[in-house]
Design a protein around this motif. Structure first.
Motif, PDB file in Angstrom:
ATOM      1  N   UNK A 487      12.279 -11.356  -5.095  1.00 34.65           N
ATOM      2  CA  UNK A 487      11.146 -11.208  -4.178  1.00 34.65           C
ATOM      3  C   UNK A 487       9.900 -10.893  -4.984  1.00 34.65           C
ATOM      4  N   UNK A 488       8.740 -11.196  -4.380  1.00 36.91           N
ATOM      5  CA  UNK A 488       7.445 -10.971  -5.016  1.00 36.91           C
ATOM      6  C   UNK A 488       6.444 -10.469  -3.985  1.00 36.91           C
ATOM      7  N   UNK A 496       4.054  -7.388  -7.967  1.00 32.15           N
ATOM      8  CA  UNK A 496       5.258  -6.569  -7.890  1.00 32.15           C
ATOM      9  C   UNK A 496       6.450  -7.493  -7.673  1.00 32.15           C
ATOM     10  N   UNK A 497       7.541  -7.224  -8.386  1.00 37.97           N
ATOM     11  CA  UNK A 497       8.705  -8.099  -8.293  1.00 37.97           C
ATOM     12  C   UNK A 497       9.968  -7.292  -8.088  1.00 37.97           C
ATOM     13  N   UNK A 527      10.436  -6.380  -1.844  1.00 40.70           N
ATOM     14  CA  UNK A 527       9.234  -5.552  -2.045  1.00 40.70           C
ATOM     15  C   UNK A 527       8.204  -5.911  -0.986  1.00 40.70           C
ATOM     16  N   UNK A 528       7.323  -4.943  -0.701  1.00 42.66           N
ATOM     17  CA  UNK A 528       6.238  -5.166   0.253  1.00 42.66           C
ATOM     18  C   UNK A 528       5.139  -4.154  -0.034  1.00 42.66           C
ATOM     19  N   UNK A 536      -0.076   1.617  -1.583  1.00 43.29           N
ATOM     20  CA  UNK A 536       1.259   1.974  -1.096  1.00 43.29           C
ATOM     21  C   UNK A 536       2.165   0.749  -1.190  1.00 43.29           C
ATOM     22  N   UNK A 537       3.169   0.853  -2.030  1.00 44.52           N
ATOM     23  CA  UNK A 537       4.127  -0.235  -2.252  1.00 44.52           C
ATOM     24  C   UNK A 537       5.517   0.310  -1.964  1.00 44.52           C
TER      25      UNK A 537
END
Length: 793
Positions: A487-488, A496-497, A527-528, A536-537
């Protein structure tokens, strides 16, 4: 150079493939919607390594001509000027994705432009195609294909043994190939174009790890071939503990079992073992063979006793000598992986343990043909560890795994699964070895010999450390990008991965390797980020053990991370699932993977969790990118919506969506209630794939007729004067799987990549960049994170 790929069937002439066929009417309609877009340049977001490198092959004739093979990510050629590796199989497309699994390579010592790769990822039905031998006359710039009538296992147990594919140095038109599952020994007499079984080779092998497990049920077969260039003999190693070695002294016309081989090689410490690799010292007339308890690469020692030996065969007399090192800091040797000889210094050889998990692998070195050995590290009193060299992980800072040295167990290890071990035949100071994560190397190897012993004895007879001036071993994986990316998330200036086996990364510079995300993940899965509060990740991943939380949270744009609380009832050992966060960052949503637990949400950044109402277990959740109270979910053909911040969900009543084979749906930035859903379909159940869009929060959907199937969808900065974000997808149009973009809200689509850039399987997640028009990031299954930019005019 335009790539032209050719297909050679067994015993038949070559047939051109990859040329544009005359399209059917259906294909022509699809192609009308998918014209070529801007010219693109493609690069990797740098990780450096990340997967298993089971083979490193130096050309014996041409200096600095080196190849490396990976188990799922293709193969590479070393570029000495930049000290980087160049990928050679990016042209492999989705229809033959298994060609990215390379089980063996051979470089021609006579015509050094010739190189070969035996490919095929699985011997089970996961890979629908048979294996092949790829052949190149220009060092891997272009390739031909010789199909084989059986499968090969580039990602199966035993993939680090070999090499199974070799060029006869006495007749470079002749190649041999060892195969699994009873297919025996094969030979080509025309530079790899056509192949036939060596029918008089007597033993196809019989060693099976576990017949009850499909992944372990391979007959490991014919493992390696080696040439005695002085005596003119051909040796072949076979996975048969009772009959492990054969020789031909008439150019392969006849074959005989090597006398004494079964007794010498077939057992170690009472365990049945097989001859995993060999190395030839032509000057002294020695064939070295290492054995292991099983084919690897994961398993360690048997329940009791040693798991392997190093044997030396005097090829001129036929005498066997057991030269297994007599000492290991742990007391036992689990088995051996790689072995290599120094062709500039006959009598010097090295070997590596396989899966000496604690505290580290051991490299052994001998300068007297195996009569005595020295170790790369050892213990003294009090269990202090003493090393011959320092490990410099600057090239891949994540190789510390966010850990610290703990006594003899160093955060930065020699590695594990060391099957690739090679001293440069042109330079005794250079060695490279592959691990389950990277390539290590040094150009100072002979400093080892000046160090003497690491450990001596004091007057009281106690083992004490001796002073040693260390040399440096450093990362040599620059350019090798072998991660499987799941995911990216592109925030603009930050990528972010979520990554298989190594967790994930936060890239603020795409050309620089970064430390891994500091969470408990063994594999990152999702990820989101909060659309309005991008500092905020959130992410989630598989974990080991039942005491760890799966979700990680960062409030400073990925600089630091905190593990969220674990959710009761969700076991460890996997179950990463998917994660989402509301547009304002106030609520996190987590769907555990492979679990009966329904999705949960948190209002305090993961400190506590509350079950979501109205959703089944496994429902994937996405947040609206405009309205923080709107959340969406999908499961089994049913689309759900929440209007109360995700506390409760209800079926929207939408119809016509696929009931299976949906891997991705996403909400559109700056467009409230706009959603896109990608479906690959499901052949087993007859579910049709494609692409669907909704403009009313998932109540009604329109199928985009252009697509036959779609894997993923994502969004990036809009084109100039465009009102809608650029849409990106990995999809099938007119029978062609590729990366496509629309700049007009989905009416027209253009293909971005070309046939030289396909990366086998790409785009299970895809996203554009919110700040750079045209930039697209995509995931691959073994070639890391690929990103493309429009070529400046």
């Amino acid at each position: 150079m335009q790539r032209r790929t050719f297909l050679a069937s067994i015993g038949a002439a070559a047939i051109a493939v990859g040329l544009t066929p005359t399209p059917t009417s259906a294909q022509a309609q699809g192609q009308a919607h998918a014209r070529r877009a801007d010219a693109y340049t493609w690069k990797n977001a740098v990780i450096n390594g990340g997967g298993f490198v089971p083979g490193i092959i130096f050309n014996e004739t041409e200096r600095d001509l080196i190849y490396a093979r990976t188990d799922i990510g293709g193969c590479y050629r070393w570029q000495q000027d930049s000290r980087t590796w160049k990928p050679l199989l990016d042209w492999v497309g989705r229809d033959r994705w298994g060609y990215s699994g390379v089980v063996s390579m051979a470089t021609d010592p006579v015509d050094t432009h010739r190189v070969y790769a035996a490919v095929g990822t699985y011997t089970i039905d996961w890979d629908p195609n048979n294996g092949a031998v790829l052949y190149s006359d220009d060092k891997g710039e272009t390739w031909g294909i010789a199909e084989l009538p059986f499968k090969q296992g580039g990602n199966m147990p035993g993939r680090g043994m070999g090499e199974r594919l070799v060029v006869n140095p006495a007749d470079n038109a002749e190649l041999y190939l060892g195969t699994p599952n009873g297919n025996g020994l094969w030979r080509s007499r025309d530079h790899g174009r056509t192949w036939a079984q060596v029918e008089n080779f007597p033993n196809p092998g019989n060693f099976v790890v576990d017949p009850s497990n499909p992944l372990l049920a391979d007959n490991q077969g014919v493992i390696w071939i080696d040439f005695d260039q002085v005596g003119g003999k051909i040796y072949v190693g076979v996975a048969d503990p009772d009959d492990p070695l054969y020789v031909s002294d008439d150019g392969g016309s006849t074959w005989q079992a090597v006398p004494g081989a079964a007794e010498a090689l077939g057992s170690a410490g009472g365990n049945r073992t097989i001859p995993g690799q060999s190395a030839m010292d032509d000057t002294n007339g020695y064939l070295y063979v290492v054995t292991s308890y099983d084919p690897g690469p994961y398993n360690g020692a048997p329940a009791a006793g040693n798991g392997g030996k190093i044997l030396r065969l005097a090829t001129r007399t036929g005498g066997w000598t057991d030269i297994t090192p007599g000492y290991s800091p742990r007391g036992v040797i689990p088995g051996f992986g790689g072995i290599t000889v120094d062709r500039k210094n006959p009598g010097t050889l090295m070997a590596a343990t396989r899966n000496n998990w604690y505290p580290d692998e051991i490299l052994y070195r001998s300068t007297d043909s195996g009569a005595t050995w020295q170790l790369s590290w050892d213990y003294a009193e009090g269990q202090d560890r003493h090393d011959r060299f320092d490990m410099d992980n600057t090239g891949s800072p994540w190789l510390s795994w966010n850990g610290e040295d703990q006594g003899p167990q160093h955060a930065v290890k020699h590695g594990w699964m060391i099957d690739a071990l090679a001293i440069d035949p042109h330079d005794s100071d250079r060695i490279m070895w592959g691990t389950g994560a990277t390539i290590w190397g040094t150009e100072e190897l002979t400093r080892w010999d000046a160090q003497g012993e690491l450990i001596g004895q004091n007057e009281a007879g106690e083992r004490v450390a001796l002073p040693v001036k260390r040399f440096t071993v450093a990362v040599r994986a620059e350019g090798v990008e072998e991660c499987a990316v799941l995911d990216l998330a592109a925030l603009g200036g930050t990528l972010v991965s979520a990554v298989g086996d190594v967790g994930g990364f936060v890239h603020t510079e795409l050309g620089r390797a970064e430390p891994m995300i500091d969470t408990d993940w063994s594999t990152g899965t999702s990820v989101d980020f909060a659309q309005y509060r991008r500092d905020i990740i959130v992410g989630t991943g598989n974990v080991h053990g039942n005491e760890k939380g799966h979700v990680g949270v960062s409030t400073d744009r990925g600089k630091t991370w905190k593990n969220a609380a674990r959710v009761e009832g969700v076991p460890g050992d996997g179950h990463g699932g998917t994660v989402a966060i509301s547009a304002n960052g106030s609520r996190i949503f987590w769907t555990p993977g492979s679990s009966e637990v329904t999705p949960v949400y948190s209002t305090d950044l993961g400190e506590t969790w509350i079950p979501v109402r109205g959703l089944p277990a496994g429902a994937k959740i996405r947040a609206d990118r405009v309205e923080s109270s709107l959340l969406y979910a999908f499961s089994g053909g049913t689309f759900y919506r929440s209007t109360d911040g995700g506390a409760t969900f209800a079926d929207t009543g939408a119809t016509g969506l696929p009931t299976a084979g949906v891997d991705d749906f996403r909400a559109v930035p700056r467009h409230k209630k706009h959603l896109w859903l990608a479906g690959r379909g499901d052949e087993k159940t007859g579910v049709t794939g494609g692409m669907w869009r909704s403009k009313d929060g998932g109540t009604t959907w329109k199928r985009i007729a252009t697509f036959e199937t779609a894997e993923s969808v994502g969004f990036g900065k809009a084109a100039k004067n465009a009102a809608y974000p650029a849409i990106y997808t990995s999809a099938l149009i007119g029978g062609k799987a590729a990366i496509y973009r629309s700049t007009d809200g989905g009416s027209r689509w253009a293909r971005l990549n070309d046939d030289d850039h396909q990366w086998a399987y790409s785009g299970s997640a895809i996203t554009g960049d919110p700040l750079v028009y045209g930039r697209v990031y995509l995931t691959t299954n073994g070639r890391g994170i690929i990103y493309g930019d429009i070529v400046a005019s």
